[in-house]
Design a protein around this motif. Sequence first.
Motif, PDB file in Angstrom:
ATOM      1  N   SER A 246      -4.196   0.124   8.139  1.00 12.45           N
ATOM      2  CA  SER A 246      -4.544  -0.509   9.400  1.00 12.45           C
ATOM      3  C   SER A 246      -3.452  -0.183  10.407  1.00 12.45           C
ATOM      4  N   VAL A 247      -3.794   0.617  11.395  1.00 10.59           N
ATOM      5  CA  VAL A 247      -2.835   1.000  12.427  1.00 10.59           C
ATOM      6  C   VAL A 247      -3.468   0.730  13.788  1.00 10.59           C
ATOM      7  N   GLY A 248      -2.642   0.456  14.766  1.00 14.20           N
ATOM      8  CA  GLY A 248      -3.147   0.195  16.106  1.00 14.20           C
ATOM      9  C   GLY A 248      -3.721  -1.205  16.211  1.00 14.20           C
ATOM     10  N   GLU A 249      -4.950  -1.289  16.652  1.00 13.67           N
ATOM     11  CA  GLU A 249      -5.618  -2.581  16.838  1.00 13.67           C
ATOM     12  C   GLU A 249      -5.800  -3.302  15.501  1.00 13.67           C
ATOM     13  N   PRO A 250      -5.560  -4.612  15.475  1.00 13.43           N
ATOM     14  CA  PRO A 250      -5.795  -5.365  14.233  1.00 13.43           C
ATOM     15  C   PRO A 250      -7.264  -5.278  13.824  1.00 13.43           C
ATOM     16  N   ASP A 251      -7.500  -5.228  12.537  1.00 15.59           N
ATOM     17  CA  ASP A 251      -8.853  -5.151  12.014  1.00 15.59           C
ATOM     18  C   ASP A 251      -9.552  -6.488  12.188  1.00 15.59           C
ATOM     19  N   GLU A 252     -10.822  -6.456  12.552  1.00 18.37           N
ATOM     20  CA  GLU A 252     -11.556  -7.700  12.799  1.00 18.37           C
ATOM     21  C   GLU A 252     -11.716  -8.550  11.539  1.00 18.37           C
ATOM     22  N   LEU A 253     -11.710  -7.933  10.371  1.00 18.20           N
ATOM     23  CA  LEU A 253     -11.802  -8.692   9.123  1.00 18.20           C
ATOM     24  C   LEU A 253     -10.440  -9.172   8.635  1.00 18.20           C
ATOM     25  N   GLY A 254      -9.406  -8.793   9.344  1.00 13.66           N
ATOM     26  CA  GLY A 254      -8.067  -9.147   8.901  1.00 13.66           C
ATOM     27  C   GLY A 254      -7.512  -8.060   8.007  1.00 13.66           C
ATOM     28  N   GLU A 255      -6.262  -8.181   7.711  1.00 11.70           N
ATOM     29  CA  GLU A 255      -5.562  -7.141   6.972  1.00 11.70           C
ATOM     30  C   GLU A 255      -4.856  -7.720   5.757  1.00 11.70           C
ATOM     31  N   ILE A 256      -4.657  -6.861   4.794  1.00 10.09           N
ATOM     32  CA  ILE A 256      -3.790  -7.192   3.671  1.00 10.09           C
ATOM     33  C   ILE A 256      -2.418  -6.669   4.072  1.00 10.09           C
ATOM     34  N   THR A 257      -1.484  -7.569   4.258  1.00 12.32           N
ATOM     35  CA  THR A 257      -0.136  -7.132   4.607  1.00 12.32           C
ATOM     36  C   THR A 257       0.672  -7.007   3.322  1.00 12.32           C
ATOM     37  N   VAL A 258       1.439  -5.945   3.259  1.00 10.41           N
ATOM     38  CA  VAL A 258       2.191  -5.624   2.048  1.00 10.41           C
ATOM     39  C   VAL A 258       3.648  -5.397   2.433  1.00 10.41           C
ATOM     40  N   ARG A 259       4.534  -6.061   1.712  1.00  5.05           N
ATOM     41  CA  ARG A 259       5.980  -5.909   1.926  1.00  5.05           C
ATOM     42  C   ARG A 259       6.584  -5.514   0.589  1.00  5.05           C
ATOM     43  N   VAL A 260       7.243  -4.356   0.574  1.00  5.56           N
ATOM     44  CA  VAL A 260       7.800  -3.810  -0.670  1.00  5.56           C
ATOM     45  C   VAL A 260       9.317  -3.779  -0.559  1.00  5.56           C
ATOM     46  N   ARG A 261       9.970  -4.459  -1.480  1.00  4.82           N
ATOM     47  CA  ARG A 261      11.437  -4.423  -1.555  1.00  4.82           C
ATOM     48  C   ARG A 261      11.813  -3.625  -2.798  1.00  4.82           C
ATOM     49  N   VAL A 262      12.551  -2.543  -2.578  1.00  2.00           N
ATOM     50  CA  VAL A 262      12.936  -1.648  -3.667  1.00  2.00           C
ATOM     51  C   VAL A 262      14.358  -1.977  -4.105  1.00  2.00           C
ATOM     52  N   HIS A 263      14.494  -2.366  -5.370  1.00  2.00           N
ATOM     53  CA  HIS A 263      15.819  -2.673  -5.912  1.00  2.00           C
ATOM     54  C   HIS A 263      16.449  -1.428  -6.526  1.00  2.00           C
ATOM     55  N   GLU A 264      15.658  -0.677  -7.280  1.00  2.00           N
ATOM     56  CA  GLU A 264      16.140   0.543  -7.923  1.00  2.00           C
ATOM     57  C   GLU A 264      15.015   1.554  -7.943  1.00  2.00           C
ATOM     58  N   PRO A 265      15.245   2.793  -7.691  1.00  2.16           N
ATOM     59  CA  PRO A 265      16.516   3.426  -7.392  1.00  2.16           C
ATOM     60  C   PRO A 265      16.840   3.378  -5.902  1.00  2.16           C
ATOM     61  N   GLY A 266      15.850   3.534  -5.018  1.00  2.00           N
ATOM     62  CA  GLY A 266      16.009   3.508  -3.577  1.00  2.00           C
ATOM     63  C   GLY A 266      14.662   3.788  -2.947  1.00  2.00           C
ATOM     64  N   ILE A 267      14.538   3.520  -1.650  1.00  2.00           N
ATOM     65  CA  ILE A 267      13.242   3.693  -0.979  1.00  2.00           C
ATOM     66  C   ILE A 267      12.751   5.137  -1.071  1.00  2.00           C
ATOM     67  N   GLU A 268      13.605   6.094  -0.770  1.00  2.00           N
ATOM     68  CA  GLU A 268      13.156   7.487  -0.759  1.00  2.00           C
ATOM     69  C   GLU A 268      12.607   7.905  -2.119  1.00  2.00           C
ATOM     70  N   GLU A 269      13.321   7.577  -3.174  1.00  2.27           N
ATOM     71  CA  GLU A 269      12.882   7.947  -4.524  1.00  2.27           C
ATOM     72  C   GLU A 269      11.589   7.226  -4.899  1.00  2.27           C
ATOM     73  N   TYR A 270      11.485   5.949  -4.506  1.00  2.00           N
ATOM     74  CA  TYR A 270      10.279   5.201  -4.860  1.00  2.00           C
ATOM     75  C   TYR A 270       9.065   5.719  -4.095  1.00  2.00           C
ATOM     76  N   VAL A 271       9.240   6.002  -2.806  1.00  2.00           N
ATOM     77  CA  VAL A 271       8.125   6.558  -2.028  1.00  2.00           C
ATOM     78  C   VAL A 271       7.719   7.911  -2.609  1.00  2.00           C
ATOM     79  N   ASP A 272       8.688   8.732  -3.015  1.00  2.00           N
ATOM     80  CA  ASP A 272       8.369  10.010  -3.645  1.00  2.00           C
ATOM     81  C   ASP A 272       7.557   9.806  -4.928  1.00  2.00           C
ATOM     82  N   HIS A 273       7.804   8.717  -5.627  1.00  3.53           N
ATOM     83  CA  HIS A 273       7.060   8.398  -6.852  1.00  3.53           C
ATOM     84  C   HIS A 273       5.629   7.979  -6.509  1.00  3.53           C
TER      85      HIS A 273
END
Length: 140
Positions: A98-125
């Motif tokens: 969901s980018v730009g205008e909010p979706d009329e049905l609402g959105e699932i918001t997701v917050r990811v906190r990476v403890h190990e190894p790091g954001i770059e490595e986890y996103v690559d995974h």
Amino acid sequence: MTDVYRVDVELAAPVFPTEVTARVVDAVENLFPNADIEESHGEIRGEAHSLDHLSELLHRQEILDTARGEFFGNREGEDTFTFALKKGAAFQSRVNFSVGEPDELGEITVRVRVHEPGIEEYVDHVAPPTEGGRPIDPEA
């Protein structure tokens, strides 16, 4: 050797009066089947510790570059990134950011906190870099 990732995934989605709570729960569970979901009035919240199923869907839908853009574009500090997904698509087991205008049905918001190894490595995974639309094998 298998890589070990330690992440906390927080999920939230509104439940509008015109919606059936169980259907919103189904939408979230279609993308995050291992999430622990709690229902409250007008909202569901969940917690998970993996994006592996979401990763499978990203690969299947061939939207790895889009996912990487969303993940890296919504960084919060050194260890966290956020993104939003459309509930309607999630109900069909499809990932639609969901980018730009909010979706009329609402959105699932997701917050990811990476403890190990790091954001770059986890996103690559979760959403590896691609070349010509195909994931690049880092071992090659």
